[in-house]
Design a protein around this motif. Structure first.
Motif: not given
Length: 161
Positions: A145, A137, A148, A91
């Motif tokens: 983010i 997450i 990913l 991530i």
């Protein structure tokens, strides 16, 4: 009642086997939630771990159809037994220097690890079951983010089985 099923499929390590197995799911209208493939303990054989959603009758149909494929050696319903299931995720999170201590706190809580630090981002590696990955997450979303990547589930039956 539809539920998540994890099945292991031992197959001959041949070109096109993955396509034939995944094609079988598509033709029958079954969705593959995740699929991982790699070498098995036996030379010339690969192990696929497939996660799908359906009722018990659907799973039974999938198993019967898989056995009709010439390269399929064995099908094991892992979710019917105690199993260990893991997934890995990388991530990449936006991380200005002021936010980094908070992000590192999340990383520590999940026993994850930082694998790269850039000028405005941190890349984190986390290993665990699907719910652990999903939870991490969710906690990292507020930071942004950027990227990913998840491996999908791999699993084995616990103990001597």
């Amino acid at each position: 009642m539809s539920m998540r099923h994890t099945i292991a499929v031992l197959v001959n390590d041949q070109p096109g086997v993955l396509q034939r197995v995944s094609g079988l799911f598509g033709r029958r209208g079954f969705n593959i939630e995740s699929i991982t493939v790699g070498q098995s303990e036996e030379a010339g054989l690969s192990r696929m771990v497939i996660v799908t959603i359906g009722d018990d009758m659907t799973l039974e149909q999938i198993e019967k159809q898989l056995y009709k494929l010439i390269d399929v050696i064995k099908v094991i319903n892992l979710s019917s037994k105690p199993m260990v299931a893991r997934e890995l995720a990388l991530i990449k999170v936006s991380a200005e220097p002021a936010e980094r201590p908070e992000i590192l706190g999340v990383v520590e809580t999940f026993r994850a690890s930082v694998v790269d630090i850039g000028s405005g981002s941190i890349m984190v590696q986390v290993v665990g079951d699907t719910s652990k990955i999903d939870a991490m997450i969710e906690l990292l979303k507020p930071y942004g983010i950027r990227e990913l990547s998840r491996t999908g589930v791999t699993a084995m039956i616990r103990g001597n089985a």
